[in-house]
Design a protein around this motif. Sequence first.
Motif, PDB file in Angstrom:
ATOM      1  N   ARG A  57       0.132  -1.158   0.191  1.00 40.92           N
ATOM      2  CA  ARG A  57      -0.477  -0.201  -0.155  1.00 40.92           C
ATOM      3  C   ARG A  57       1.385   1.148   0.032  1.00 40.92           C
ATOM      4  N   LYS A  80     -10.305   4.081  -4.380  1.00 41.99           N
ATOM      5  CA  LYS A  80      -9.382   2.662  -4.276  1.00 41.99           C
ATOM      6  C   LYS A  80      -8.872   2.648  -2.748  1.00 41.99           C
ATOM      7  N   GLU A 109      -6.266  -0.033  -1.323  1.00 41.11           N
ATOM      8  CA  GLU A 109      -4.573   0.544  -2.058  1.00 41.11           C
ATOM      9  C   GLU A 109      -3.775   1.588  -1.164  1.00 41.11           C
TER      10      GLU A 109
END
Length: 493
Positions: free
Chosen positions: A293, A376, A379
């Motif tokens: 991430r 997202k 992420e």
Amino acid sequence: MTSITFHGGVNDIGGNKFLVKDKDTTVFMDFGMSFSQEGEFFAQFLNARGSNFLTDMFELGMLPKIKGMYRRDYAKHVGFDGNEETEIDAILLTHAHVDHCAYIQYLREDIPIYCSEESKLIMQNFDETGTDQYLTHKEKFQFYKNKTGGVSRATGDKVAYPRNIQIFQSNKEFSIDSIRVEPLPVDHSIPGVHAFILHTSNGSIGNTADLRFHGRRKDDTEKFVERCAKSDLDILLCEGTRVNKTSSLTEYDVETKVADIVNNTKGLAICGYPIRDLDRLMSFFIAAKNSNRYLVIDMKQAYLLKLFTESESMKGKYPSPIDKNIKIYIQRGSWGLIDKDLKKFSDKQLYADYAMWQRPFLDYPNAIDYRDIQKKQNEYIFFCSDFRLQDLIDIKPDEGATYIRSLTEPFDLEMELKEEQIKNWFTHFGVIKKDQDWHQIHVSGHGDGEQIKKVIDGANSKKLIPIHTKHDEYHKKWHSNVQSVNQHDSVDL
Ligand SMILES: [Zn+2]
């Protein structure tokens, strides 16, 4: 004669202000704020009064009344003209935590402040991203002749005085008149912490500063203890914040535990940690890498990383703000134009939404805002400070989000109430349930009892004075010559 006067930092956790006099040399080790004394007298809307600041602080015993020491714009209001010859030759700063450095802001600008490069950069970050005045003081409470010949009041930013900042190198001795100073790095929860050994004309004094053995710089603390043993110390001022605690996780445990939690998180991982603890930032940075991430930091941290990256001697020690694993979060500005139609408002208006120091980050290639995170969520590890919980309103975490809190647990009622409030935010967004807790993953900046005993045993000082603690009974158990002192007491060598 050589003496130490304890103007703060005894029977208390923090507020260190140790005045050392040796022949004609006078130095302070630290000049910090005591949270407990502030709490005893002050509250959010009850504080020392503007120009009366020094009078109020002297009255309450929170600052020592010494001529020639304080900034002239304040000093003249307490009957000092401010131009008296100063007896203070230097402030030796162990580190840039406010319980050690906050009151530097009230000192006269010509008093030299000796500190590490890291401490300087952290104080610069305080000044440039907020209203603090560590490196430069801006004159207040002045009258000046205006254009029409009348007298106006200066509002405070017209005249700025840079302070006399002297950067010392780790392990490199320097002298302040009759005192030889050894600055020795130790492990604590902010970069650039240094313990001191002072060699005076009547013996040597050690000051542990704040330290531990369970961080990323354990070896530094070990070397400091070895150095103490070789120095034949007459007195060791020894911290004891957590002497009554028995065990400690390490910073590396934080790193692994965080990665584990994030790897088991389906949605957004949110975290909170002390903003200037760059070793903790490293733990989250590494955990982010190990969970594939990005670590999303706020602009204050980005600014701090920028200062460290631009410093010749610090470059490469911490990630650069444009590191490929880092994103910089652009929060909603004061007018909230970030998601508005710029054809109507123009780019210029958008930039005006941010403070000068924030504006350059808008153009960084790794700048993102809530819309990127929303799209997202799995992420990112999103850093959310206790003072920017409103950012959650923009981001709206989806189901499957988690919160990792990497800050000290509450130790008084005020902190418990604050924590209750933080809990309300995360419950509101469904990140945690009412009866469920967040992940508390934190290690302290201070060694536990066993670690402090190791310092005491290893340093082999003739005498011990407990500092930065409310539990001197442990020092007494572990050393046969302990002298406990009260605020404003003096001890001769
Ligand atoms: Zn401290």
